[in-house]
Structure formats: C-alpha cells, structure tokens
Design an enzyme around this catalytic site. Structure first.
Site, mmCIF file in Angstrom:
data_model
loop_
_atom_site.group_PDB
_atom_site.id
_atom_site.type_symbol
_atom_site.label_atom_id
_atom_site.label_comp_id
_atom_site.label_asym_id
_atom_site.label_seq_id
_atom_site.Cartn_x
_atom_site.Cartn_y
_atom_site.Cartn_z
ATOM 1 N N HIS A 20 -46.984 33.422 -37.796
ATOM 2 C CA HIS A 20 -46.601 32.790 -36.589
ATOM 3 C C HIS A 20 -45.701 33.419 -35.571
ATOM 4 O O HIS A 20 -45.900 33.124 -34.366
ATOM 5 C CB HIS A 20 -45.754 31.487 -36.845
ATOM 6 C CG HIS A 20 -46.496 30.754 -38.118
ATOM 7 N ND1 HIS A 20 -45.913 30.071 -38.818
ATOM 8 C CD2 HIS A 20 -47.881 30.643 -38.201
ATOM 9 C CE1 HIS A 20 -46.894 29.425 -39.808
ATOM 10 N NE2 HIS A 20 -48.109 29.769 -39.343
ATOM 11 N N ASP B 189 -53.144 31.086 -36.100
ATOM 12 C CA ASP B 189 -53.194 31.979 -37.201
ATOM 13 C C ASP B 189 -53.989 33.289 -36.524
ATOM 14 O O ASP B 189 -53.502 34.406 -37.023
ATOM 15 C CB ASP B 189 -53.556 31.378 -38.541
ATOM 16 C CG ASP B 189 -52.663 30.786 -39.108
ATOM 17 O OD1 ASP B 189 -51.382 31.043 -39.204
ATOM 18 O OD2 ASP B 189 -53.135 29.849 -40.036
ATOM 19 N N HIS C 145 -53.945 25.024 -35.547
ATOM 20 C CA HIS C 145 -53.182 25.998 -36.040
ATOM 21 C C HIS C 145 -53.988 27.294 -36.760
ATOM 22 O O HIS C 145 -53.545 28.373 -36.846
ATOM 23 C CB HIS C 145 -52.292 25.392 -37.300
ATOM 24 C CG HIS C 145 -51.449 26.260 -37.791
ATOM 25 N ND1 HIS C 145 -50.204 26.504 -37.635
ATOM 26 C CD2 HIS C 145 -51.745 27.090 -38.895
ATOM 27 C CE1 HIS C 145 -49.568 27.561 -38.250
ATOM 28 N NE2 HIS C 145 -50.341 27.747 -39.201
ATOM 29 N N HIS D 175 -56.612 33.956 -42.740
ATOM 30 C CA HIS D 175 -56.083 35.645 -42.606
ATOM 31 C C HIS D 175 -56.952 36.635 -43.253
ATOM 32 O O HIS D 175 -57.035 37.488 -42.380
ATOM 33 C CB HIS D 175 -54.514 35.169 -43.190
ATOM 34 C CG HIS D 175 -53.783 34.276 -42.859
ATOM 35 N ND1 HIS D 175 -53.286 34.486 -41.376
ATOM 36 C CD2 HIS D 175 -52.925 33.415 -43.300
ATOM 37 C CE1 HIS D 175 -52.303 33.603 -41.264
ATOM 38 N NE2 HIS D 175 -52.186 32.785 -42.251
#
EC number: 3.5.1.108
Length: 305
Positions: A79, A242, A238, A265
C-alpha cells in the site's frame, strides 16, 4: 525536463503491524537522484536495505514482502508502494523499526497524506519511465493480466467474487491514471478479508494486527464494519490499488495499458517480470518537454505545491 521526485523533509508516523499487532514507527527520508525506492529495517543490526525490485517480491497469504539473498524480509509494502506510484516518488528511503510496514487503515490514503505532508521536491535529473512497446500477457488458470502499448497509463481490473455484499455491477473498475485520480478514486479503498479467516489466523498467532480499523471485514452475508464501505465498488478499487503498487516494484512509473481479470499480487508481479525479461517489449524514456509528457503523469497542483 521532467524531473525525478523525492521528499522535501523527513516525516514520521506510527501504526500497527498487521502480523505482530505491535506498534511500528515509520520514517520517510528524502534521497538523492537515482537512489530509487529503498525499504530499510532498522530493527536489525546492522540495518538491512531492500531496494524495490520485481525479482525480490514474494507474495504471502497476508501481504507482499521484499526478500533479500539471505532470506531476510520486510512485509506489507504494497500500500505504501502504491502511494509512491500515485505521487510519482522516484527516490526515497523508508525506515521501519520492525519486520513490516504498518497497516494503517488498510488503504494507501494515510501514506498519501504523509508524503504530501513531507512535500514533494524535484531533483535536477531526468525522470525515467518504463514505456511498453509490445503486448505482454501472463495467465494462471482463468486469471490473466496484460500490458499493451498506450501513451499514458490506463488500468482496467475485473474481479469475480460471488458474495452477497458485492453486487455484480461493482466487479469491474477502469480508469486513466493521474495523481489526482489516484488520490480521489483509489487511495482510500481498503483491503478486505473474511472474519472467519482473521479469527483462524489469530488463533495461530498470525494477523494479530487485523481488525475493523484496518480492513473491510465480511462474513458470509454482509460487510461487518459499522461505517460500511467507502465506495460501492471498494473491493475492486482496492485490487486496482494493489496492482498500482505491484507494478511500481520496478521503481519507475509505467507508460502503457494494464488490463487484468481476477489477478492478484503474484500474477501482477509475474506480468511485471515478464515485461522486464523481454527486452524488445519495453524501453526507458525521459521527457525534455512538459508538452511531450503523457497526461497521466502531469504533476497536479497538490503534489508540487
């Protein structure tokens, strides 16, 4: 000349570590041109540096880590890395007196405020961008992510969560990136998790900092946070946050179009590594004239005020 950016002054904040639940002090320091993004653990003697590097990234169930050749790691960098990407910070030293960056509220917004409080300084050295020249795509089962050439930075992200709290119309988000758009539309979107997963992890001594203060928490039917969501589509926003952080692990803002379906990720990092490994797929570029710079990277008044 479009110049590299760093901070005007040192700033500090405290927060809680997602893994340990303990207080963490975070210090952000200006750095000279061509330093890059360096994460530093000062709880080790001597301190250990972790330069942002796509090849050093490890994805765990809880977070993204940077790992060095001695298998020492620093956790929960994603973040803060997104905030650096959002504001186009090229050179910075990030110190923590713990094995992890504090989770704050589970979004990038506290880091954005901290960076803006430090002030953004321009260095007398050309900023290098990574420009995508050829389409590169990676897949994992039905999940995929790709980059295509584009004179700017666009993102188009789709999730596929079958959950009553997530309306089917709120599973895709697309935007043309800019620092303003990042701050307004993306930076405040929080990470999320199931109550049962958090309880299970905490029963095993993990995720001890996990709480309603740093995540959207859901059960099988609804969002459990008293204040609800910050955006109707906060979940997919969100995931885009990421991705912005993951793709900045090369230390440079990227000029290209990013599209992803059910990516996370690990797949975002796989795409970044695939691009960098294919020499003909990308190039470094600098800009002598503001007029040549893609709109995505024009400095907003809030950043260089």
């Amino acid at each position: 000349m479009i110049k590299q950016r760093t901070l005007k002054r040192i700033v500090q904040a405290t927060g809680v570590g997602l893994h340990t639940g303990k207080k963490v002090t975070l210090t952000l320091r200006p750095a000279p041109a061509n330093t890059g993004v360096i994460y530093r653990r000062t709880d080790l003697n001597p301190p250990v540096d972790f330069p942002a590097d796509a090849k050093s990234v490890r994805d765990t169930m809880l977070c993204t880590c940077l790992v060095n050749e001695h298998d020492v790691r620093i956790s929960t960098v994603e973040h803060l890395n997104a905030a650096l990407a959002g504001l186009g910070i090229d050179n910075i030293v990030i110190e923590v007196n713990a094995p992890e960056i504090p989770i704050m509220d589970g979004s990038a917004a506290p880091f954005v405020y901290l960076l803006l409080d430090a002030g953004i300084d321009e260095l007398n050295c050309a900023k290098k961008f990574v420009r995508i020249k050829e389409t590169v795509r990676v897949e994992d089962g039905d999940k995929w992510a790709e980059f295509k050439p584009y004179n700017g930075f666009s993102l188009d992200f789709t999730i596929d969560f079958n959950h009553p709290a997530i309306d089917s119309s709120n599973q895709r988000y697309a935007m043309n990136f800019s620092a303003d758009a990042f701050m307004r539309q993306i930076s405040r979107a929080r990470t999320f998790g199931f109550m049962r997963d958090i309880e299970y992890l905490q029963s095993r001594g993990l995720c001890l900092g996990g709480s309603f203060d740093c995540a959207i928490v859901v059960d099988d039917y609804r969002v459990l946070n008293e204040d609800g969501l910050r955006f109707e589509d906060e979940f997919v926003r969100h995931k885009m946050l990421d991705a912005i952080g993951d793709l900045f692990m090369c230390g440079h803002n990227i000029i290209g179009a990013f599209t992803a379906y059910k990516s996370g990720h690990a797949l975002n990092n796989k795409l970044l590594q695939a691009v960098l490994a294919k020499q003909e797929a990308w190039e470094y570029v600098t800009f002598q004239d503001d007029a040549e710079l893609p709109l995505a990277f024009k400095a907003p008044s809030a950043v260089l005020a």
